[in-house]
Design a protein around this motif. Sequence first.
Motif, PDB file in Angstrom:
ATOM      1  N   VAL A 115       0.810  -1.220   0.000  1.00 47.52           N
ATOM      2  CA  VAL A 115       0.000   0.000   0.000  1.00 47.52           C
ATOM      3  C   VAL A 115       0.843   1.269   0.000  1.00 47.52           C
ATOM      4  CG1 VAL A 115      -1.961  -1.137   1.115  1.00 47.52           C
ATOM      5  CG2 VAL A 115      -0.237   0.025   2.524  1.00 47.52           C
ATOM      6  N   TYR A 116       2.126   1.163   0.408  1.00 51.75           N
ATOM      7  CA  TYR A 116       2.943   2.359   0.602  1.00 51.75           C
ATOM      8  C   TYR A 116       3.864   2.617  -0.588  1.00 51.75           C
ATOM      9  CZ  TYR A 116       1.163   1.764   5.285  1.00 51.75           C
ATOM     10  OH  TYR A 116       0.321   1.603   6.366  1.00 51.75           O
ATOM     11  N   GLN A 117       3.751   3.808  -1.145  1.00 58.67           N
ATOM     12  CA  GLN A 117       4.500   4.152  -2.355  1.00 58.67           C
ATOM     13  C   GLN A 117       6.014   4.099  -2.167  1.00 58.67           C
ATOM     14  OE1 GLN A 117       3.605   8.023  -3.992  1.00 58.67           O
ATOM     15  NE2 GLN A 117       4.405   7.487  -6.008  1.00 58.67           N
ATOM     16  N   PRO A 118       6.577   4.597  -1.056  1.00 58.49           N
ATOM     17  CA  PRO A 118       8.036   4.514  -0.919  1.00 58.49           C
ATOM     18  C   PRO A 118       8.555   3.078  -0.979  1.00 58.49           C
ATOM     19  CG  PRO A 118       7.157   6.097   0.641  1.00 58.49           C
ATOM     20  CD  PRO A 118       5.978   5.396   0.041  1.00 58.49           C
ATOM     21  N   GLY A 119       7.847   2.145  -0.365  1.00 59.30           N
ATOM     22  CA  GLY A 119       8.260   0.751  -0.435  1.00 59.30           C
ATOM     23  C   GLY A 119       8.220   0.227  -1.856  1.00 59.30           C
ATOM     24  N   LEU A 120       7.178   0.568  -2.584  1.00 55.84           N
ATOM     25  CA  LEU A 120       7.075   0.150  -3.980  1.00 55.84           C
ATOM     26  C   LEU A 120       8.182   0.762  -4.824  1.00 55.84           C
ATOM     27  CD1 LEU A 120       3.208   0.461  -4.336  1.00 55.84           C
ATOM     28  CD2 LEU A 120       4.507  -1.669  -4.554  1.00 55.84           C
ATOM     29  N   ALA A 121       8.492   2.034  -4.587  1.00 59.02           N
ATOM     30  CA  ALA A 121       9.553   2.692  -5.346  1.00 59.02           C
ATOM     31  C   ALA A 121      10.901   2.030  -5.073  1.00 59.02           C
ATOM     32  CB  ALA A 121       9.604   4.180  -4.982  1.00 59.02           C
ATOM     33  N   HIS A 122      11.145   1.661  -3.819  1.00 55.46           N
ATOM     34  CA  HIS A 122      12.396   0.980  -3.483  1.00 55.46           C
ATOM     35  C   HIS A 122      12.458  -0.388  -4.157  1.00 55.46           C
ATOM     36  CE1 HIS A 122      15.376  -1.116  -0.890  1.00 55.46           C
ATOM     37  NE2 HIS A 122      15.964   0.065  -0.918  1.00 55.46           N
ATOM     38  N   THR A 123      11.320  -1.085  -4.213  1.00 56.20           N
ATOM     39  CA  THR A 123      11.257  -2.376  -4.893  1.00 56.20           C
ATOM     40  C   THR A 123      11.557  -2.213  -6.377  1.00 56.20           C
ATOM     41  OG1 THR A 123       9.569  -3.080  -3.318  1.00 56.20           O
ATOM     42  CG2 THR A 123       9.825  -4.408  -5.297  1.00 56.20           C
ATOM     43  N   MET A 124      10.976  -1.195  -6.987  1.00 58.98           N
ATOM     44  CA  MET A 124      11.244  -0.914  -8.397  1.00 58.98           C
ATOM     45  C   MET A 124      12.722  -0.640  -8.635  1.00 58.98           C
ATOM     46  SD  MET A 124       8.211   1.739  -9.379  1.00 58.98           S
ATOM     47  CE  MET A 124       6.483   1.354  -9.086  1.00 58.98           C
ATOM     48  N   LEU A 125      13.328   0.122  -7.725  1.00 60.90           N
ATOM     49  CA  LEU A 125      14.738   0.480  -7.880  1.00 60.90           C
ATOM     50  C   LEU A 125      15.606  -0.776  -7.904  1.00 60.90           C
ATOM     51  CD1 LEU A 125      16.926   2.678  -7.957  1.00 60.90           C
ATOM     52  CD2 LEU A 125      16.892   2.689  -5.455  1.00 60.90           C
TER      53      LEU A 125
END
Length: 270
Positions: free
Chosen positions: A102-112
């Motif tokens: 649900v949290y965008q920062p976690g998703l962005a880190h996963t994408m990175l």
Amino acid sequence: MSAERQSKAPMRSIVSYVRRSEKLNDRLARAWARYSSKYLLDLGQAKGSLTVAENLRCDAAMIRSVWGRDAPLIVEIGSGQGENVVASAREHPDLNYLALEVYQPGLAHTMLMAGKSDLDNLRLAQVNAPDLLARMDPGLINEVWTFFPDPWPKMKHHKRRLVQPALAEELAKRLVPGGIWRIATDIEDYALHVHEVMDGNPKFRNLGDLPVSLPTQHVGKGTADQAKSLPHAMFMESERFGGRIVTNFERKGIQAGRVIHDLTYQVSAD
């Protein structure tokens, strides 16, 4: 994703999270701009919503379209910073992975991390997981991972814990016959909660063969120190899942003296 009208309304979502500030730092903002078009699923959501479009359907054809192949699907509910799902996707290119967070920062880190490894077998969704699961066809998922979910330590908040009978019923339908739900927690009271929800469910079998002593009564924030004096009973749990790396979060729990509980449940093959 394909969009078709469902004959049944989806189950009511379990709200096991609290929305909080999701401002991305420059590094994560760049990762989002670069990789979201590749990794983030479009679920027909309104801007800022964690609820998918009412007419959305997730079926085998959608899986084939998104991943470009037929392969076993592993779904992680609450992927956090993405360390586990990225490591496993890197290790097992023959499997498809879907990380729900649900949290965008976690998703962005996963994408990175996924982008740095140029992973093609991983996709992400910013969604309340039960809402998406309710729109999946039966038997689409081979394994579900729920590692260190929010413990909701206050007694009055235990009902908001992710692992609930309604979610178990939903996963019993979405997992393939013989499919697996892996759960890990470093909170003793949450382990008891999982046993209460899952051990009596006839649709799942506890695969654990490791006896673990747990209190038979719940404690909450401010009363956890009373757990040792409560009546205890033996419960069956699993050895550590070899496919789960030790994240910084888990390492901190171990350093704080908390015991890691691994629980493994298999859907009936009937």
